[in-house]
Design an enzyme around this catalytic site. Structure first.
Site, PDB file in Angstrom:
ATOM      1  N   THR A 173      -6.415 -54.798 -45.472  1.00 19.83           N
ATOM      2  CA  THR A 173      -5.086 -54.221 -45.686  1.00 19.83           C
ATOM      3  C   THR A 173      -4.379 -53.937 -44.360  1.00 19.83           C
ATOM      4  O   THR A 173      -3.175 -54.168 -44.221  1.00 19.83           O
ATOM      5  CB  THR A 173      -5.193 -52.928 -46.518  1.00 19.83           C
ATOM      6  OG1 THR A 173      -5.718 -53.238 -47.806  1.00 19.83           O
ATOM      7  CG2 THR A 173      -3.834 -52.269 -46.679  1.00 19.83           C
ATOM      8  N   SER A 229      -0.494 -59.464 -52.443  1.00 24.51           N
ATOM      9  CA  SER A 229      -1.414 -58.358 -52.189  1.00 24.51           C
ATOM     10  C   SER A 229      -2.268 -58.754 -50.990  1.00 24.51           C
ATOM     11  O   SER A 229      -2.428 -59.950 -50.699  1.00 24.51           O
ATOM     12  CB  SER A 229      -2.308 -58.117 -53.407  1.00 24.51           C
ATOM     13  OG  SER A 229      -3.436 -57.318 -53.071  1.00 24.51           O
ATOM     14  N   THR A 230      -2.813 -57.776 -50.315  1.00 28.13           N
ATOM     15  CA  THR A 230      -3.822 -58.080 -49.292  1.00 28.13           C
ATOM     16  C   THR A 230      -4.899 -58.983 -49.870  1.00 28.13           C
ATOM     17  O   THR A 230      -5.413 -59.883 -49.196  1.00 28.13           O
ATOM     18  CB  THR A 230      -4.472 -56.772 -48.792  1.00 28.13           C
ATOM     19  OG1 THR A 230      -3.497 -56.018 -48.072  1.00 28.13           O
ATOM     20  CG2 THR A 230      -5.668 -57.051 -47.889  1.00 28.13           C
ATOM     21  N   ASN A 231      -5.201 -58.776 -51.167  1.00 29.95           N
ATOM     22  CA  ASN A 231      -6.355 -59.427 -51.778  1.00 29.95           C
ATOM     23  C   ASN A 231      -6.146 -60.894 -52.106  1.00 29.95           C
ATOM     24  O   ASN A 231      -7.097 -61.585 -52.495  1.00 29.95           O
ATOM     25  CB  ASN A 231      -6.755 -58.672 -53.044  1.00 29.95           C
ATOM     26  CG  ASN A 231      -7.046 -57.220 -52.763  1.00 29.95           C
ATOM     27  OD1 ASN A 231      -7.234 -56.833 -51.616  1.00 29.95           O
ATOM     28  ND2 ASN A 231      -7.080 -56.408 -53.805  1.00 29.95           N
ATOM     29  N   THR A 275     -48.226 -84.232 -31.664  1.00 29.72           N
ATOM     30  CA  THR A 275     -48.174 -83.434 -32.889  1.00 29.72           C
ATOM     31  C   THR A 275     -48.952 -82.164 -32.637  1.00 29.72           C
ATOM     32  O   THR A 275     -50.048 -82.198 -32.060  1.00 29.72           O
ATOM     33  CB  THR A 275     -48.771 -84.202 -34.088  1.00 29.72           C
ATOM     34  OG1 THR A 275     -50.121 -84.571 -33.786  1.00 29.72           O
ATOM     35  CG2 THR A 275     -47.964 -85.459 -34.391  1.00 29.72           C
ATOM     36  N   SER A 321     -32.691 -69.856  -9.803  1.00 28.39           N
ATOM     37  CA  SER A 321     -33.367 -68.622  -9.414  1.00 28.39           C
ATOM     38  C   SER A 321     -32.707 -68.016  -8.193  1.00 28.39           C
ATOM     39  O   SER A 321     -32.215 -68.733  -7.325  1.00 28.39           O
ATOM     40  CB  SER A 321     -34.840 -68.901  -9.128  1.00 28.39           C
ATOM     41  OG  SER A 321     -35.479 -67.756  -8.602  1.00 28.39           O
ATOM     42  N   LYS A 330     -35.241 -74.219  -7.502  1.00 21.79           N
ATOM     43  CA  LYS A 330     -35.561 -74.181  -8.930  1.00 21.79           C
ATOM     44  C   LYS A 330     -34.303 -74.441  -9.753  1.00 21.79           C
ATOM     45  O   LYS A 330     -33.250 -73.859  -9.511  1.00 21.79           O
ATOM     46  CB  LYS A 330     -36.151 -72.824  -9.314  1.00 21.79           C
ATOM     47  CG  LYS A 330     -36.732 -72.764 -10.721  1.00 21.79           C
ATOM     48  CD  LYS A 330     -37.454 -71.435 -10.932  1.00 21.79           C
ATOM     49  CE  LYS A 330     -38.222 -71.409 -12.239  1.00 21.79           C
ATOM     50  NZ  LYS A 330     -37.349 -71.391 -13.416  1.00 21.79           N
TER      51      LYS A 330
END
Length: 464
Positions: A99, A138-140, A185, A316, A322
């Site tokens: 609303t 409506s807001t809805n 796997t 790093s 790195k």
């Protein structure tokens, strides 16, 4: 700062005199200082589109004066242009089913429309935010309609990026077709596989995500505009109810349809839960793929080291040289956020009560976040990672040649038990499988080389 006094049913408040928002917007701003974020700008645009369609339709059915309609339409077009973005002061996370946001745009449009007609801000004369800008609404039904169209647009943009990601993985699949590496796997050596076939699997998984999202996106073009408060259309002209969505379609330039049952369309938010669930599945796939890239690129010397990711930044502040896999990492972070957002959307969707779900704001806030971060994340992932991935073919070959997994190819010839014994001895002594076979089995070198041809072992994956 100068102020003007405005009154609503709660009482009086001072509103900044230059503001286009009004007293109800200000109350919402003061009540819901929650996230510190602003309303999605595309949602603001689509709210203006909805208000424009409503004003035109109300005029067409004889409910709104032509001059009022013209002023409202002009104000809506200015809102759409972004001119008043700073006037939308409501936090995305808010009580009241939206609303506050609906009144925010009603007040901005009313004040600007009155200015256009030569009147002052804050007087709401001759155009009133509720009586004229919100006429027959409506807001809805307004907030769900604009929010649904916004989700549709954001989802379209997200799908475009995912299609591109699938395409880029496929390009890498073709590039890496002849690179044979060790398949694994349960994180243990398995059998050789083409690196290209692994990237092809990435492409296929994202392709399925695209199809899933394509299947659900059109549900977002079904809206409950015309249902007003609970789906019954109370306060709205019957002719308006019948034609407002058609007018909205013309302005939005998409085939929008009105909910076949406006009560259902107002009560239930399951379409958002469905879209979010498919985004979650996509996030699961992306997180798995990102994890695989992190593993395959690990090292560069003490890990798998089978692929090289583009170096994007120092990894790093203490270890010189790195470089970290920051792009796959951020994709996993994005995936985690989407999974969390999906839980929030699920909980909010099931928490609707009777004729309305008051938790609409948190549903769309989280859905928009998922769509935006996934879209942006995939774009940077493509440009800053996927396109630049390289195969470390020498490393792949060394790992395959030194693996005991290739002993699987001997099982049909030597039997499972003998092949297992060779594998165990190779692991214990550090010798290559081929060496042990030549030492212990009545098979010449030419035949052994043919049996242990890793390219032949991986031929099914290459062809696929």
């Amino acid at each position: 700062m100068e102020f003007r006094r405005e009154r609503d049913s709660i009482g009086e408040k001072q509103v900044p005199s230059k503001a286009y928002y009004g007293v109800q917007s200000l109350r919402g701003h003061e009540n819901f200082r929650i996230s510190g974020q602003t309303i999605n700008k595309q949602l603001i645009k689509n709210l203006s589109v909805v208000k424009k369609a409503c004003a035109i339709t109300n005029c067409n059915v004889g409910e709104l004066k032509e001059e009022y309609k013209e002023a409202i339409v002009k104000a809506c077009e200015e809102v759409y242009s972004g001119k008043f973005d700073n006037e939308f002061i409501i936090d995305p996370i808010q009580g009241g089913a939206g609303t506050s946001l609906n009144m925010n745009i009603n007040e901005v449009i009313a004040n600007r429309a009155n200015e256009i007609l030569g009147f002052n801000k804050g007087e709401y004369y001759p155009i009133h935010p509720n009586d004229h800008v919100n006429m027959g609404q409506s807001t809805n039904d307004v907030i769900p309609t604009a929010a649904s169209l916004t989700a549709y647009e954001l989802l379209n943009g997200c799908i475009e990026k995912l299609i591109k990601l699938s395409y880029e993985f496929n390009i890498k699949a073709e590039e890496f077709t002849d690179v044979i590496k060790m398949g694994r796997t349960e994180m243990q050596d398995a059998v050789p596989i083409s690196l290209g076939s692994e990237f092809k699997a990435f492409s296929m998984a994202i392709g399925r995500d695209v199809k899933r999202l394509e299947r659900v996106k059109d549900s977002l073009l079904e809206v409950n505009l015309g249902g007003t408060a609970v789906g019954t259309g109370i306060t709205a002209n019957d002719k308006y109810i019948a034609s407002v969505v058609l007018e909205l379609s013309n302005i939005f330039d998409e085939h929008i349809i009105q909910s076949s049952n406006l009560v259902d369309g107002t009560q239930n938010l399951d379409k958002y839960a469905e879209v979010s669930s498919q985004l979650k599945v996509c996030a699961v796939n992306i997180s798995k793929i990102a994890g695989d890239l992190i593993l395959m690129s690990s090292g560069p010397r003490a890990g798998f080291g089978e692929i090289r990711l583009p170096a994007r930044q120092n990894g790093s502040s203490i270890m010189p040289g790195k470089v970290n896999p920051v792009m796959p990492e951020v994709m996993k972070e994005i995936s985690f956020q989407i999974m969390g957002n999906d839980l929030t959307i699920t909980m909010a969707t099931q928490s609707g009560q009777l004729e309305l779900n008051a938790f609409y704001p948190i549903v769309i806030h989280n859905l928009y976040e998922s769509l935006v971060i996934l879209t942006n994340g995939v774009e940077t992932f493509i440009e800053n990672c996927v396109k630049g991935i390289e195969a470390n073919e020498k490393r792949c070959n060394n790992l395959v040649d030194g693996s005991i997994g290739i002993v699987t190819a001997l099982a049909p010839i030597l039997g499972y038990e003998k092949s297992a014994a060779i594998a165990k001895k190779a692991l214990k002594t550090g010798k290559y499988v081929k060496e042990i076979v030549l030492e212990e089995c009545d098979i010449n070198e030419t035949e052994v080389s043919k049996i242990l041809n890793t390219r032949e072992m991986a031929k099914i994956s290459i062809n696929n």
